[in-house]
Design an enzyme around this catalytic site. Structure first.
Site, PDB file in Angstrom:
ATOM      1  N   ASP A 139      -4.943   2.208  11.160  1.00 28.40           N
ATOM      2  CA  ASP A 139      -3.909   2.384  10.133  1.00 28.40           C
ATOM      3  C   ASP A 139      -2.765   1.465  10.458  1.00 28.40           C
ATOM      4  O   ASP A 139      -2.321   1.874  11.515  1.00 28.40           O
ATOM      5  CB  ASP A 139      -3.542   3.835   9.755  1.00 28.40           C
ATOM      6  N   ASP A 140      -2.536   0.367   9.726  1.00 26.60           N
ATOM      7  CA  ASP A 140      -1.466  -0.581  10.125  1.00 26.60           C
ATOM      8  C   ASP A 140      -1.539  -1.150  11.626  1.00 26.60           C
ATOM      9  O   ASP A 140      -0.594  -1.359  12.070  1.00 26.60           O
ATOM     10  CB  ASP A 140      -0.020   0.254  10.046  1.00 26.60           C
TER      11      ASP A 140
ATOM     12  N   CYS B 156      -2.548   1.132   1.996  1.00 21.24           N
ATOM     13  CA  CYS B 156      -3.626   2.270   2.277  1.00 21.24           C
ATOM     14  C   CYS B 156      -4.713   2.576   1.638  1.00 21.24           C
ATOM     15  O   CYS B 156      -5.837   2.464   1.547  1.00 21.24           O
ATOM     16  CB  CYS B 156      -2.737   3.390   2.639  1.00 21.24           C
TER      17      CYS B 156
ATOM     18  N   ARG C  95      -8.903   1.397   1.552  1.00 17.70           N
ATOM     19  CA  ARG C  95      -9.872   2.014   1.875  1.00 17.70           C
ATOM     20  C   ARG C  95     -10.867   2.208   0.768  1.00 17.70           C
ATOM     21  O   ARG C  95     -12.108   2.464   1.209  1.00 17.70           O
ATOM     22  CB  ARG C  95      -9.417   3.744   2.248  1.00 17.70           C
TER      23      ARG C  95
ATOM     24  N   LYS D 179      -8.123   9.990   8.637  1.00 17.56           N
ATOM     25  CA  LYS D 179      -7.199  10.019   7.324  1.00 17.56           C
ATOM     26  C   LYS D 179      -8.281   9.533   5.913  1.00 17.56           C
ATOM     27  O   LYS D 179      -8.983   8.353   6.369  1.00 17.56           O
ATOM     28  CB  LYS D 179      -6.296   8.790   7.297  1.00 17.56           C
TER      29      LYS D 179
ATOM     30  N   HIS E  31      -7.335   9.585   2.123  1.00 18.16           N
ATOM     31  CA  HIS E  31      -6.340   8.913   1.505  1.00 18.16           C
ATOM     32  C   HIS E  31      -7.041   8.375  -0.015  1.00 18.16           C
ATOM     33  O   HIS E  31      -6.672   7.373  -0.427  1.00 18.16           O
ATOM     34  CB  HIS E  31      -5.538   7.704   2.149  1.00 18.16           C
TER      35      HIS E  31
ATOM     36  N   SER F  90      -1.562   9.725   4.221  1.00 15.70           N
ATOM     37  CA  SER F  90      -0.986   9.092   5.264  1.00 15.70           C
ATOM     38  C   SER F  90      -0.145  10.204   6.099  1.00 15.70           C
ATOM     39  O   SER F  90       0.469  11.140   5.525  1.00 15.70           O
ATOM     40  CB  SER F  90       0.218   7.945   4.753  1.00 15.70           C
TER      41      SER F  90
ATOM     42  N   HIS G  21      -0.033   4.122  12.427  1.00 18.09           N
ATOM     43  CA  HIS G  21       0.837   4.215  11.078  1.00 18.09           C
ATOM     44  C   HIS G  21       1.913   5.228  11.670  1.00 18.09           C
ATOM     45  O   HIS G  21       1.678   6.092  12.693  1.00 18.09           O
ATOM     46  CB  HIS G  21       0.104   4.938  10.152  1.00 18.09           C
TER      47      HIS G  21
ATOM     48  N   ASP H  54      -6.921  -1.161   8.313  1.00 14.64           N
ATOM     49  CA  ASP H  54      -6.614  -1.196   6.748  1.00 14.64           C
ATOM     50  C   ASP H  54      -5.700  -2.213   6.325  1.00 14.64           C
ATOM     51  O   ASP H  54      -5.653  -2.619   4.967  1.00 14.64           O
ATOM     52  CB  ASP H  54      -6.213   0.140   6.259  1.00 14.64           C
ATOM     53  N   ASN H  55      -4.673  -2.766   7.009  1.00 10.00           N
ATOM     54  CA  ASN H  55      -3.745  -3.804   6.919  1.00 10.00           C
ATOM     55  C   ASN H  55      -2.951  -4.157   8.193  1.00 10.00           C
ATOM     56  O   ASN H  55      -3.193  -3.714   9.114  1.00 10.00           O
ATOM     57  CB  ASN H  55      -2.743  -3.411   5.524  1.00 10.00           C
TER      58      ASN H  55
ATOM     59  N   LYS I 286       2.453  -5.866   6.559  1.00  9.72           N
ATOM     60  CA  LYS I 286       1.826  -4.852   5.683  1.00  9.72           C
ATOM     61  C   LYS I 286       2.549  -5.034   4.268  1.00  9.72           C
ATOM     62  O   LYS I 286       3.835  -5.240   4.329  1.00  9.72           O
ATOM     63  CB  LYS I 286       1.912  -3.554   6.196  1.00  9.72           C
TER      64      LYS I 286
END
Length: 475
Positions: free
Chosen positions: A41-42, A81, A85, A134, A136, A159, A224, A276-277, A297
């Site tokens: 995540d991030d 996010c 996903r 996660k 989401h 998140s 994240h 994810d990014n 992001k």
């Protein structure tokens, strides 16, 4: 780098027809390989040692890259996010599924149960399926992972910053629930054990399902913000909290690999690692690095959508390969479906089988689309070429003093006023517009954009398309 593409079936016929008998025997895929998909995540493009990180160490992830194929031009279609996903788990652009942005506790919708997830596809092939981390994609009971193909679930519904301690919106979010199965089992007031808990649950899932094919989706909440780390790694990096968190994530990957090896499962397990990014740059020292890519992001510039990606499987994926061809997370679903000989969903998906690329071979280029906000087609990537269309985006203003305490600085919002074309091979920082030098390339990418607009529409050009489907809604 080629600039034409054709049907994948033809490519596979021509690829395998050229193999010798010995090569064919070596490339035979077991009918039911175990699959471990680790989704960060991030995570920034430059956050692993194998991608240039120097302020912290990631030996387990670097070894994973040495043991498999590392992609240098791997993308997510949405730099946020929930949309990212949805695309990963369905092989479909999230705007086609009416999933935008980042769903929070107030969302009354989620991923439509009519969509087929990787977990549902693999369950149809006899897999045990589990998610740790996660989700989401909707926290309402109708949209939880156990309703979307997963046998087991342990983790957060959205998140980890969506809680009362958010630095900017303290009065908006309710207490943060930790789920097991369909129920919240704990309220988190701090998160220092989260990565450890995820790792323990992941290893336990592997242990319990070692006698049958399994799919483990390990979706880490870190890095994240807010960042938390256990005492095992607190103060261990030169950089500070972010580096400590990265070292604990690296440890987690090492624990998963060690368990696979201990149980004799390593030779029949495909591991996929990606994000994810890109990094949330406004958080300064609590954010990762793009490795020189532009922005981060929340943008369709490469700092927001180009992510690390590693595929490893002893004996099936060559060790130490670097793949420079473009691919995207939407390709993971159809690739896995091909490996386990599963039919694709009845509803249209957008990815393609990239098994040849994963093995370090070439495939014909395919256009990939980057969407943000409410169905804005902001960019098209085709091989080494990328076109960016006029839209509003965000940057950190030059000269801004970034913070290192978990609080963000303000973004500056600008308008991308003109269409720009980049040669990503020679200009990965997207700083040199070459549309006047290569008008024929721009015209080709424009035609690809128009095909997508005719299918899914585009808010930026006020286009409408018939290819959109509805998200799920509660009664």
């Amino acid at each position: 780098m080629k600039i034409t593409y054709f049907l994948l079936s033809g490519l596979l016929i021509s690829t395998f027809a050229c193999q010798s008998k010995t090569e064919e025997e070596k490339s035979v895929i077991p009918a039911k390989p175990n699959i471990v998909l680790i989704f960060m995540d991030d995570l920034g493009y430059g956050d692993l040692g194998s991608y240039g990180a120097t302020a912290w160490k990631t030996p387990n992830l670097d070894q994973l890259a040495n043991d498999g194929t590392k992609f240098t031009q791997f993308y997510v279609p949405h730099a946020v996010c929930s949309a990212s996903r949805a695309a990963l788990l369905t092989g479909t652009y999230a705007n086609r599924l009416e999933i935008f942005g980042a769903l929070d506790h107030s969302a009354k919708h989620g991923l439509n149960p009519d969509e087929t997830t990787i977990a549902e596809m693999l369950k149809g092939q006899g897999y045990s399926t589990g998610i740790v981390g996660k989700w989401h994609l909707g926290h309402q009971p109708e949209f939880l992972p156990t309703k979307q193909g997963f046998d087991t679930y342990f983790g957060l519904p959205y998140s980890n910053d969506m809680w009362p301690h958010h630095p900017e919106t303290k009065d908006y979010y309710p207490p943060l629930p930790l789920y097991e199965g369909d129920s919240a089992v704990q309220i988190l007031d701090e998160q220092s054990q989260l990565t450890t808990w995820y790792t323990e649950k992941a290893v336990d899932f592997i242990e319990k399902n070692q006698k049958q094919p399994f799919f483990l989706y390990l979706a880490h909440s870190m890095p994240h913000v807010p960042l938390f780390v256990s005492d095992k790694f607190k103060g261990k990096s030169e950089q500070g909290m972010y580096g400590d968190v990265m070292m604990e994530i690296d440890w987690s990957v090492g624990q998963v690999r060690a368990k696979l090896k201990e149980l004799g499962l390593e030779e029949n397990t495909l591991i996929i690692f990606t994000s994810d990014n890109g990094p949330w740059l406004s958080y300064g020292g609590h954010a990762g690095t793009t490795g020189g890519l532009r922005a981060g992001k929340g943008t369709s510039l490469d700092g927001g959508i180009r992510v690390p990606a590693i595929f490893a499987w002893p004996g099936k994926i060559p060790a130490g390969k670097v793949q420079d061809e473009a691919a995207m997370t939407i390709d993971i679903f159809p690739t896995l479906a091909s490996l386990v000989e599963s039919p694709l969903p009845t509803l249209k998906i957008d990815g393609r089988n990239i098994w040849p690329l994963i093995q370090g071979k070439e495939m014909e280029d395919k256009p990939y689309y980057a969407y943000y906000n409410q169905n804005e087609l902001q960019a098209v990537i085709f091989g080494k070429w990328k076109v960016v269309y006029p839209h509003r985006y965000r940057i950190i203003p030059e000269g801004t003093v970034l913070r290192n305490d978990g609080f963000p600085v303000d973004y500056l919002y600008l308008d991308f006023e003109n269409t720009e074309l980049y040669d990503l091979e020679s200009d990965p920082s997207e700083s040199n517009d070459v549309k006047d030098v290569y008008p024929e390339i721009l015209a080709q990418l424009d035609s690809m954009a128009n095909i997508a607009r005719a299918d899914m529409g585009d808010k930026l050009t006020q286009s409408e398309g018939p290819g959109l489907r509805k998200h799920g809604v509660i009664d």
